[in-house]
Structure formats: structure tokens, C-alpha cells
Motif scaffolding. Structure first.
Motif, short mmCIF file in Angstrom:
data_model
loop_
_atom_site.label_atom_id
_atom_site.label_comp_id
_atom_site.label_asym_id
_atom_site.label_seq_id
_atom_site.Cartn_x
_atom_site.Cartn_y
_atom_site.Cartn_z
N ALA A 110 0.82 -1.20 0.00
CA ALA A 110 0.00 0.00 0.00
C ALA A 110 0.85 1.26 0.00
CB ALA A 110 -0.93 0.00 1.22
N LEU A 111 1.96 1.25 0.75
CA LEU A 111 2.78 2.44 0.89
C LEU A 111 4.12 2.32 0.18
CD1 LEU A 111 2.14 3.24 4.68
CD2 LEU A 111 0.97 4.16 2.68
N GLY A 112 4.74 1.13 0.27
CA GLY A 112 6.08 0.99 -0.28
C GLY A 112 6.16 1.23 -1.77
N VAL A 113 5.26 0.61 -2.55
CA VAL A 113 5.33 0.74 -4.00
C VAL A 113 4.98 2.15 -4.47
CG1 VAL A 113 4.44 -0.11 -6.19
CG2 VAL A 113 4.94 -1.70 -4.34
N PRO A 114 3.84 2.74 -4.05
CA PRO A 114 3.58 4.11 -4.49
C PRO A 114 4.60 5.11 -3.97
CG PRO A 114 1.92 3.39 -2.92
CD PRO A 114 2.69 2.18 -3.30
N LEU A 115 5.08 4.92 -2.73
CA LEU A 115 6.12 5.83 -2.24
C LEU A 115 7.41 5.63 -3.01
CD1 LEU A 115 5.62 5.83 1.64
CD2 LEU A 115 5.06 7.62 0.00
N TYR B 245 -4.46 -0.46 -5.00
CA TYR B 245 -4.13 -1.88 -4.90
C TYR B 245 -3.70 -2.22 -3.47
CZ TYR B 245 -1.44 -6.22 -5.54
OH TYR B 245 -0.95 -7.50 -5.42
N GLY B 246 -2.85 -1.38 -2.91
CA GLY B 246 -2.38 -1.63 -1.54
C GLY B 246 -3.49 -1.55 -0.51
N VAL B 247 -4.40 -0.61 -0.68
CA VAL B 247 -5.55 -0.52 0.23
C VAL B 247 -6.34 -1.82 0.20
CG1 VAL B 247 -7.75 0.64 0.64
CG2 VAL B 247 -5.72 1.99 0.14
N GLY B 248 -6.58 -2.32 -0.99
CA GLY B 248 -7.27 -3.61 -1.11
C GLY B 248 -6.47 -4.74 -0.50
N ALA B 249 -5.14 -4.71 -0.67
CA ALA B 249 -4.30 -5.76 -0.11
C ALA B 249 -4.36 -5.79 1.40
CB ALA B 249 -2.85 -5.56 -0.57
N VAL B 250 -4.27 -4.63 2.03
CA VAL B 250 -4.34 -4.56 3.50
C VAL B 250 -5.70 -5.04 3.99
CG1 VAL B 250 -4.32 -3.01 5.48
CG2 VAL B 250 -2.64 -2.72 3.66
N THR B 251 -6.75 -4.56 3.34
CA THR B 251 -8.11 -4.94 3.74
C THR B 251 -8.34 -6.44 3.56
OG1 THR B 251 -8.91 -2.75 3.08
CG2 THR B 251 -10.56 -4.48 3.38
N GLY B 252 -7.95 -6.96 2.42
CA GLY B 252 -8.14 -8.38 2.15
C GLY B 252 -7.36 -9.26 3.11
N ASN B 253 -6.13 -8.86 3.44
CA ASN B 253 -5.32 -9.64 4.36
C ASN B 253 -5.94 -9.69 5.75
OD1 ASN B 253 -2.57 -10.81 5.30
ND2 ASN B 253 -2.89 -9.04 6.62
N MET C 16 -3.24 4.44 -8.49
CA MET C 16 -3.68 3.08 -8.77
C MET C 16 -2.93 2.07 -7.91
SD MET C 16 -6.11 3.31 -10.95
CE MET C 16 -6.71 4.99 -11.05
N LEU C 17 -1.63 2.26 -7.76
CA LEU C 17 -0.84 1.37 -6.91
C LEU C 17 -1.26 1.48 -5.46
CD1 LEU C 17 2.70 1.94 -8.48
CD2 LEU C 17 1.22 -0.06 -8.76
N PHE C 18 -1.58 2.69 -5.03
CA PHE C 18 -2.05 2.87 -3.65
C PHE C 18 -3.39 2.16 -3.43
CE2 PHE C 18 -4.54 5.23 -0.49
CZ PHE C 18 -3.71 5.09 0.61
N VAL D 43 -10.90 1.31 -13.32
CA VAL D 43 -9.62 0.64 -13.07
C VAL D 43 -9.24 0.74 -11.60
CG1 VAL D 43 -7.15 0.67 -13.59
CG2 VAL D 43 -8.81 0.99 -15.43
N GLY D 44 -9.52 1.89 -10.99
CA GLY D 44 -9.24 2.05 -9.57
C GLY D 44 -9.98 1.04 -8.72
N ALA D 45 -11.28 0.84 -9.03
CA ALA D 45 -12.07 -0.16 -8.29
C ALA D 45 -11.51 -1.55 -8.49
CB ALA D 45 -13.53 -0.08 -8.73
N LEU D 46 -11.11 -1.86 -9.73
CA LEU D 46 -10.53 -3.16 -10.01
C LEU D 46 -9.20 -3.36 -9.28
CD1 LEU D 46 -11.25 -3.37 -13.84
CD2 LEU D 46 -12.30 -4.78 -12.06
N MET D 47 -8.42 -2.29 -9.11
CA MET D 47 -7.17 -2.39 -8.40
C MET D 47 -7.39 -2.77 -6.93
SD MET D 47 -4.73 -1.88 -10.58
CE MET D 47 -3.29 -1.56 -9.56
N VAL D 48 -8.44 -2.24 -6.33
CA VAL D 48 -8.77 -2.58 -4.94
C VAL D 48 -9.09 -4.07 -4.83
CG1 VAL D 48 -10.38 -2.20 -3.04
CG2 VAL D 48 -9.56 -0.25 -4.38
N VAL D 49 -9.93 -4.56 -5.74
CA VAL D 49 -10.30 -5.98 -5.72
C VAL D 49 -9.09 -6.86 -6.01
CG1 VAL D 49 -11.81 -7.74 -6.70
CG2 VAL D 49 -12.65 -5.40 -6.41
N TRP D 50 -8.25 -6.43 -6.94
CA TRP D 50 -7.03 -7.16 -7.27
C TRP D 50 -6.15 -7.31 -6.03
CZ3 TRP D 50 -3.00 -5.06 -11.38
CH2 TRP D 50 -1.97 -6.00 -11.53
#
Length: 384
Positions: free
Chosen positions: A149-154, A249-257, A245-247, A301-308
Motif C-alpha cells: 500500500a505504501l512501499g510501492v507508491p512511495l 491496490y495496496g488498500v485492497g491488499a491490506v483490507t483483504g489480508n 492506482m498502486l495505492f 480501473v481504480g475499483a478493479l485495483m482494490v479488488v485485485w
């Protein structure tokens, strides 16, 4: 469960998660500045992406070997040493004058990561009751997902403002700072007995273990085929929107985990994995269609990134929970083997992404969708 005098489990979990955040940032940050790295080293993006493949391969091979070699070390010294190695390796990567030197330092970084993450997960699992084990693992693994969520966009922002070398330098500083924190807060825990690698790997004959590890490889391969090259793959939404978009994705990753940890404790691992792989296959299929048609809508695409992100990182807690439940006495080894499988999947995905990159983003997303479908079929075809 170990009888360890821990003043506050939440404080210890936070420190362990900060360590996995440092490891995860190192593993995932390259995706944020891959084009800049390739241009600086005068190589193609596919060639630069192989630094991710080499990191993943070194991690996958080194994790069980290091679990054997370091078995008798006190856990605090092991975790601190691993983070220091990670910091020095990232400093070397930041100063690398060529791709071969970068590759060598990425191997060293992978060994530091391989020594840290599985042992952090095993310590977390050993300090809580079995019914809370998946949640404890989710907290520690949460450091990895927060890194996405933070490392890649940062990393993407740092590469634009400071350069990719400075971004890796910041990862080196973070690793050393977290090492100091682990040393200060981590209680003393003894190592285990020295067990030969052949004896340790005998656990691979366990039917449950045989079913779990290949699924981890397939699932992470599906998650990482396009993600390793996400910056060039997302060019259609506009350069200025890639960081967002990368952020997402990370939000979805944290939530899903985090949600998958609670869901696994309540409804079981198999149901969580089935839902996760189905969502991943659907998301990759839609992204492939959008890329092929050219109908790129940033909001969609943003919504899809969250689900991804959510579907990619919901699989780790239930997979680790299944392994530890199969053989609690080998928790450290099983977590390390699952970490090896994770990075083997990342390596597989990176190779496939590099091979399909020249054919276009739709081919990368389509390949990821096929791998996700294979993971879904593997999950539903095996008995509980």
C-alpha cells in the motif's frame, strides 16, 4: 503456545509487522520505479524486472536452508541480524553501477528477508491460542501488505523526486531502524534444536502440506504476473494516476489480508480461498478486456485495483493457517516453506509477465487470469 513473558502482545505484533513491512517494501518497491531503473542501467524493462525474479528465486531456495542453519539461534538475534543484512544489501543495490551488481545485492537482500519473515510469523503463531492464530498471522503478514500500500507508491514518488537509488537507500535506513526496534522490544526466545535439512523437509510428505504449497505458487504467480510490471501496464490511465492506482491496490491488499484472517478463523480457509481466487480471475479478465479494447476508465480501473489487491493478499493467512494446523510442531519450517512458495510464485509470475510484456498488457492480464482459474480449480477439486 510458548510461555513467554510478553508485556503487551500488541506491541510485539506491531514491531514484528514493522519488520515485515521493511522486508515487503524491499521486495515490492522495485515495481514502483522499474522503468527508471531500466533506463539508468541501460537495459530493457523486462531485463530489469528479472531483478525481482532473482530476489524471489533466492528467497524461495534460501528460506528452508536458512531455517536449518539458524535453528539454534535465539530468535531476537536472528531477526535483528536478518534486518541488518537486509539494510546493507539495499545500500549495495542503491550504489550498484550495473545490472549484474544489482542482481548480486538483490540475492543478498533476499537471504536477509528469507531469514526474517518466516521466523516472525512463527513467533507470532506461537504466542497466541490456536483459535486466534490466523488473526495473529494476519497482523504480522499485514506488514507485507501495508508495504504494497505504501512501499510501492512511495517508491514511485521517491523515484520521481529523488531517483530510484535514493528510494533503495531509504529502504536500507528503514531496515536498520526497525532492527534497533526489534532488539529493544523483542523478548528473549530460545532457538530450536538443530535438525538436518533432509529431516525437516520430510514434512513435505504430509498430504495437507502437498496440497497447500503448490496452491500458494499458483496463487502468487497469478497475483504477480502483471503486478511486477504494473507501472508500464497502467500507462493507459495516465502517468499521473499510476501512483494512485498502486495505492488503491495496496488498500485492497491490506483490507483483504486483515479480513481473511478473521474470516478464516470463523468460516475456514477453503471458503476464503475459493472466494479470493474467483475474484482474482474475474478482475484479471476484466482488466485484460479493458486493455485490449482501449476502453480505460480510471474510476473503473481504480475499483478493479482494490479488488485485485484484496484477492491477491487474502490467500496468505488461510494458507499459513492450513499448514500450521497440519503440523503445529513444525510451525517455523512450514511458514518458511510457504514463504518459499510465495516467492516461487512471484518468480513464476515475473517470468511470465516479462515474456508477455512485449505483446501488451492484455496478454499479461489474461495470463494472470488463467493462473487464477487454475488456483481456483485446484482449491475446489481437493477434499477438505
Amino acid at each position: 503456545m510458548l510461555n513467554v513473558p510478553v508485556k503487551s502482545w500488541s506491541s510485539l505484533a506491531l514491531v514484528l509487522a514493522l519488520g515485515t513491512f521493511a522486508v515487503g517494501t524491499d521486495a515490492f518497491v522495485v515495481a514502483g520505479f522499474l522503468p527508471e531503473m531500466a533506463a539508468s542501467l541501460h537495459v530493457s524493462e523486462a531485463a530489469a524486472g528479472q531483478s525481482v525474479t532473482v530476489f524471489a528465486a533466492a528467497y524461495a531456495i534460501g528460506s528452508p536452508v536458512l531455517a536449518t542453519l539458524t535453528a539454534r539461534l535465539p530468535r531476537r538475534w536472528l531477526l535483528v541480524g536478518a534486518l541488518v543484512v537486509l539494510g546493507l544489501a539495499n545500500l549495495g543495490s542503491a550504489l550498484a553501477p550495473s545490472l549484474p551488481v544489482l542482481i548480486a545485492t538483490r540475492v543478498l537482500a533476499a537471504l536477509g528477508a528469507a531469514a526474517y519473515t518466516p521466523n516472525a510469523g512463527a513467533v507470532a503463531a506461537s504466542l497466541v491460542r490456536p483459535e486466534s492464530r490466523a488473526r495473529a498471522l494476519a497482523v504480522v503478514v499485514g506488514g507485507l501488505t501495508i508495504a504494497t500500500a505504501l512501499g510501492v507508491p512511495l517508491g514511485n514518488v521517491a523515484a520521481q523526486w529523488l531517483g530510484w537509488r535514493s528510494a533503495l537507500g531509504l529502504v536500507a535506513v528503514l531496515s536498520v531502524v526497525v532492527a534497533a526496534g526489534v532488539f529493544a522490544i523483542m523478548p528473549w526466545l530460545p532457538g530450536g534444536p538443530r535438525v538436518p535439512l533432509r529431516t525437516r523437509l520430510a514434512v513435505l510428505r504430509h498430504p495437507a502440506v502437498v496440497r497447500v504449497l503448490p496452491l500458494t505458487v499458483l496463487g502468487m504467480g497469478a497475483a504477480y504476473t502483471a503486478y511486477a510490471y504494473s507501472v508500464p501496464a497502467l500507462e493507459g490511465v495516465g502517468v499521473s494516476a499510476i501512483g494512485l492506482m498502486l495505492f488503491l491496490y495496496g488498500v485492497g491488499a491490506v483490507t483483504g489480508n486483515l479480513l481473511s484472517g478473521y474470516a478464516t478463523d470463523r468460516w475456514g480457509a477453503r471458503r476464503v480461498l475459493t472466494i479470493g481466487y474467483a475474484l482474482m480471475a474475474l478482475t484479471m479478465g476484466v482488466l485484460a478486456w479493458l486493455a485490449a479494447s482501449g476502453a480505460v476508465i480510471p474510476v473503473g480501473v481504480g475499483a478493479l485495483m482494490v479488488v485485485w489487491g484484496a484477492s491477491s493478499w487474502c490467500q496468505t493467512p488461510p494458507q499459513q493457517h492450513r499448514l500450521i494446523s497440519a503440523s503445529p510442531g513444525e510451525a517455523a519450517l512450514l511458514v518458511s516453506l510457504n514463504s518459499s512458495a510465495i516467492y516461487a510464485g512471484i518468480g513464476l509470475g515475473t517470468v511470465l509477465g516479462g515474456l508477455t510484456l512485449t505483446s501488451g498488457a492484455s496478454w499479461m492480464y489474461g495470463t494472470a487470469a488463467l493462473l487464477a482459474l487454475a488456483a481456483l480449480a485446484f482449491t475446489t477439486s481437493h477434499p477438505r
